[in-house]
Design a protein around this motif. Structure first.
Motif, PDB file in Angstrom:
ATOM      1  N   THR A  27       0.816  -1.220   0.000  1.00 45.60           N
ATOM      2  CA  THR A  27       0.000   0.000   0.000  1.00 45.60           C
ATOM      3  C   THR A  27       0.845   1.264   0.000  1.00 45.60           C
ATOM      4  O   THR A  27       0.308   2.366   0.117  1.00 45.60           O
ATOM      5  N   ASP A  28       2.172   1.121  -0.113  1.00 49.48           N
ATOM      6  CA  ASP A  28       3.090   2.253   0.064  1.00 49.48           C
ATOM      7  C   ASP A  28       2.935   3.385  -0.956  1.00 49.48           C
ATOM      8  O   ASP A  28       3.182   4.527  -0.638  1.00 49.48           O
ATOM      9  N   ASP A  29       2.572   3.069  -2.181  1.00 47.59           N
ATOM     10  CA  ASP A  29       2.520   4.081  -3.233  1.00 47.59           C
ATOM     11  C   ASP A  29       1.083   4.582  -3.382  1.00 47.59           C
ATOM     12  O   ASP A  29       0.200   3.836  -3.769  1.00 47.59           O
ATOM     13  N   PRO A  30       0.837   5.888  -3.103  1.00 49.20           N
ATOM     14  CA  PRO A  30      -0.533   6.401  -3.175  1.00 49.20           C
ATOM     15  C   PRO A  30      -1.134   6.365  -4.582  1.00 49.20           C
ATOM     16  O   PRO A  30      -2.353   6.393  -4.730  1.00 49.20           O
ATOM     17  N   THR A  31      -0.300   6.259  -5.610  1.00 48.12           N
ATOM     18  CA  THR A  31      -0.834   6.199  -6.984  1.00 48.12           C
ATOM     19  C   THR A  31      -1.369   4.810  -7.321  1.00 48.12           C
ATOM     20  O   THR A  31      -2.102   4.645  -8.285  1.00 48.12           O
ATOM     21  N   VAL A  34       2.612   0.690  -7.658  1.00 48.69           N
ATOM     22  CA  VAL A  34       3.368  -0.406  -7.038  1.00 48.69           C
ATOM     23  C   VAL A  34       2.438  -1.591  -6.790  1.00 48.69           C
ATOM     24  O   VAL A  34       2.781  -2.741  -7.064  1.00 48.69           O
ATOM     25  N   VAL A  38      -5.971   1.922  -3.521  1.00 49.36           N
ATOM     26  CA  VAL A  38      -4.962   1.849  -2.459  1.00 49.36           C
ATOM     27  C   VAL A  38      -5.583   2.132  -1.100  1.00 49.36           C
ATOM     28  O   VAL A  38      -5.185   1.530  -0.096  1.00 49.36           O
TER      29      VAL A  38
END
Length: 198
Positions: free
Chosen positions: A92-96, A99, A178
């Motif tokens: 879940t690290d990448d808000p876009t 990933v 996300v």
């Protein structure tokens, strides 16, 4: 005496890894690998062998790098519990969501190839067993630090954390939002990592 290689092996391996990661094993052709490596067929085969050998090399390198990163995370973490939280929340690290949609090379490869390619299944088991061992150590540390219920089985909880992360990876590959993935991850963590009874 063999001639020294006239190319940057690390650059080639990373380019090939990304091609396999983006397309999957079956959809990646030798022409694709020649294009991204910028090597001739003789050089590529001479240095790395056939497509299958090259893929297994890339997969093992990827797994070893991730395991090293997880071990270093455990060594440098302020609290053991934080290592497990970061591991589960990783997809879940990448808000876009980019990933999450790309997924994990190991998880993607295992889903695509484990039933037909025993070497991939063996590599997945090796990597997942090593991840479980590291997470178990983090959870044992969390118990010593008073952050985790002392009655919890660290090895079982480590396996459950791995399963939770793999589930998030699978959901992320479908394009799940996300924010939804984050909520699911936090819910899973709340159940997996109960604090000691007061």
């Amino acid at each position: 005496m063999p001639r020294p290689r006239e190319f940057d092996e690390d650059r080639v391996i990373l380019a090939i890894r990304d091609e396999f990661w983006d397309k999957g094993y079956a959809a990646t052709s030798m022409d694709d690998l020649l294009r991204v490596s910028r090597l001739g067929k003789g050089s590529l085969y001479g240095a790395f062998g056939d497509k299958r050998s090259l893929f297994l090399r890339v997969l093992r390198d990827y797994d070893d790098a991730n395991l090293l990163m997880l071990r270093k995370s455990l060594e440098s973490a302020a609290r053991g519990i934080g290592v497990v939280r970061e591991f589960v929340l990783g997809p879940t690290d990448d808000p876009t969501g980019a990933v999450a949609r790309r997924g994990c090379l190991l998880a993607n490869s295992n889903a695509e190839l484990a039933s037909s390619t025993p070497d991939v299944a063996v590599e997945a088991r090796r990597s997942y067993d090593a991840i479980t061992t590291i997470l178990t150590a983090a959870l044992e540390r969390a118990q010593r630090e008073g952050d985790l219920d002392p009655d919890l089985d660290p090895a079982e909880t480590a396996r459950a954390a791995l399963v939770a992360q793999l589930g998030l990876i699978a959901l992320g590959r479908t394009g799940t939002d996300v924010d939804v993935l984050t909520t699911v991850a936090q819910s899973a963590l709340a159940r997996l990592l109960p604090t000691p009874a007061q």
